[in-house]
Write a protein that holds these residues in place. Structure first.
Motif, PDB file in Angstrom:
ATOM      1  N   SER A 187      26.729 -14.610  27.523  1.00 17.18           N
ATOM      2  CA  SER A 187      26.254 -13.245  27.332  1.00 17.18           C
ATOM      3  C   SER A 187      26.769 -12.369  28.474  1.00 17.18           C
ATOM      4  CB  SER A 187      24.730 -13.221  27.299  1.00 17.18           C
ATOM      5  OG  SER A 187      24.200 -13.499  28.587  1.00 17.18           O
ATOM      6  N   ASP A 188      26.667 -11.058  28.305  1.00 16.47           N
ATOM      7  CA  ASP A 188      27.114 -10.143  29.357  1.00 16.47           C
ATOM      8  C   ASP A 188      26.375 -10.402  30.661  1.00 16.47           C
ATOM      9  OD1 ASP A 188      28.877  -8.977  27.624  1.00 16.47           O
ATOM     10  OD2 ASP A 188      27.591  -7.256  27.147  1.00 16.47           O
ATOM     11  N   GLN A 192      27.818 -11.674  34.261  1.00 14.20           N
ATOM     12  CA  GLN A 192      27.612 -10.894  35.482  1.00 14.20           C
ATOM     13  C   GLN A 192      27.048 -11.772  36.600  1.00 14.20           C
ATOM     14  OE1 GLN A 192      25.025  -7.845  34.018  1.00 14.20           O
ATOM     15  NE2 GLN A 192      26.695  -6.515  33.307  1.00 14.20           N
ATOM     16  N   CYS A 193      26.070 -12.595  36.255  1.00 15.32           N
ATOM     17  CA  CYS A 193      25.467 -13.478  37.257  1.00 15.32           C
ATOM     18  C   CYS A 193      26.492 -14.482  37.778  1.00 15.32           C
ATOM     19  CB  CYS A 193      24.268 -14.216  36.662  1.00 15.32           C
ATOM     20  SG  CYS A 193      22.819 -13.170  36.360  1.00 15.32           S
ATOM     21  N   HIS A 220      19.497 -17.272  34.062  1.00 17.66           N
ATOM     22  CA  HIS A 220      20.828 -17.035  33.489  1.00 17.66           C
ATOM     23  C   HIS A 220      21.842 -18.073  33.980  1.00 17.66           C
ATOM     24  CE1 HIS A 220      19.810 -13.463  31.339  1.00 17.66           C
ATOM     25  NE2 HIS A 220      19.526 -12.744  32.415  1.00 17.66           N
ATOM     26  N   LEU A 221      21.803 -18.387  35.257  1.00 12.79           N
ATOM     27  CA  LEU A 221      22.742 -19.376  35.794  1.00 12.79           C
ATOM     28  C   LEU A 221      22.476 -20.765  35.218  1.00 12.79           C
ATOM     29  CD1 LEU A 221      23.033 -18.286  39.536  1.00 12.79           C
ATOM     30  CD2 LEU A 221      24.691 -17.948  37.697  1.00 12.79           C
ATOM     31  N   ARG A 244      38.968 -19.170  31.260  1.00 13.18           N
ATOM     32  CA  ARG A 244      39.289 -17.732  31.325  1.00 13.18           C
ATOM     33  C   ARG A 244      38.134 -16.875  30.806  1.00 13.18           C
ATOM     34  NH1 ARG A 244      45.203 -16.160  29.676  1.00 13.18           N
ATOM     35  NH2 ARG A 244      44.797 -14.660  31.329  1.00 13.18           N
ATOM     36  N   LEU A 245      36.916 -17.336  31.097  1.00  8.17           N
ATOM     37  CA  LEU A 245      35.722 -16.562  30.778  1.00  8.17           C
ATOM     38  C   LEU A 245      35.486 -15.480  31.830  1.00  8.17           C
ATOM     39  CD1 LEU A 245      33.382 -19.465  29.680  1.00  8.17           C
ATOM     40  CD2 LEU A 245      34.539 -17.840  28.194  1.00  8.17           C
ATOM     41  N   ILE A 246      35.950 -15.738  33.049  1.00 10.25           N
ATOM     42  CA  ILE A 246      35.930 -14.751  34.104  1.00 10.25           C
ATOM     43  C   ILE A 246      37.290 -14.752  34.763  1.00 10.25           C
ATOM     44  CG2 ILE A 246      33.441 -14.845  34.541  1.00 10.25           C
ATOM     45  CD1 ILE A 246      33.933 -16.669  36.888  1.00 10.25           C
TER      46      ILE A 246
END
Length: 250
Positions: A187-188, A192-193, A220-221, A244-246
């Motif tokens: 999820s977004d 971000q986390c 979230h983590l 390649r998710l981040i």
């Protein structure tokens, strides 16, 4: 892990051949503060076959000695114990119990160090070792200070080597862009986390940056680790880079 750690991951994961990966690992080993590295992995291939990848920059006379006697340069007790761990294993923890094996490694310049194992699906595993040519209290402090970076680099090497093994060392193409399903894996807020975690922030600092509670960050983590099959947040960061998710510049 700060910006330098992120760059290290990008350097490793960008490689398309065993030779290029070996060169990148040599450079990063020096950046982290070690003299020698050893990497060995075993990956399952089609029809039950396995593919191994091994490389290192250890002294040649040590290799010759061990090859003549059918031994591994890495002390046997260390290798066995390290492969059972999910966190870095500093040599000092077991060296006293296996003095003879470690003394022989020391003769070849491998005086002290740390070994990091990574386990993947279908029995995949790898062992990355970083070693110093000198021991002592200062060396042990250096090792303890670099344990998080060592494990993170080990994860990145594992996934880079796995990609090379799957595609073939001599015909590796550029990584594919993630498809829609992969993009939706996180999820977004989870992304971000994870990005903030990759920047070296604690759960408290992430919560402040995203204006959410520390408990929510931990939630979230935890979801990220579960979705990626990661042992810890650093492992999750490495897998997210590999998939390649981040991105390195996130």
């Amino acid at each position: 892990m700060g910006h330098k750690g992120t760059v290290r991951l990008a350097q490793i994961l960008a490689n398309r051949s065993k030779a290029a990966l070996e060169e990148a690992v040599l450079l990063i080993t020096e950046q982290v503060g070690f003299r020698y590295f050893m990497f060995y992995c075993r990956f399952s291939q089609l029809r039950g076959a396995t593919h191994g990848v091994r490389f290192d920059n250890c002294p040649g006379h040590g290799h010759r000695y061990c090859a003549d006697r059918g031994r591994d340069l890495l002390p046997g007790p260390l290798r066995r114990l390290a492969l059972q761990e999910v966190t870095p294993l500093p040599w000092r923890k077991i060296a006293a119990r296996h003095g003879k094996a470690f003394a022989k490694a020391g003769e070849f310049g491998l005086v002290t160090g740390v070994s990091c194992s990574v386990h993947g699906p279908r029995g995949q595993w790898s062992l990355t070792t970083f070693a110093l040519a000198r021991g002592g209290s200062a060396a042990e402090r250096r090792i303890l200070a670099t344990l998080p970076d060592c494990q993170l680099v080990a994860c990145a090497i594992h996934y880079a080597a796995a990609r090379i093994a799957r595609r073939g060392v001599d015909r590796v193409g550029p990584p594919r862009e993630p498809d829609g399903a992969r993009k939706r894996l996180l999820s977004d807020r989870e992304s971000q986390c994870l990005i903030e975690s990759a920047r070296g922030k604690t759960t408290s600092e992430i919560g402040q940056a995203l204006q959410i509670s520390e408990r929510t960050v931990a939630f979230h983590l935890s979801n990220v680790r579960r979705k990626l099959g990661a042992a810890n947040s650093r492992h999750a960061v490495a897998k997210a880079f590999s998939l390649r998710l981040i991105a390195a510049g996130s």
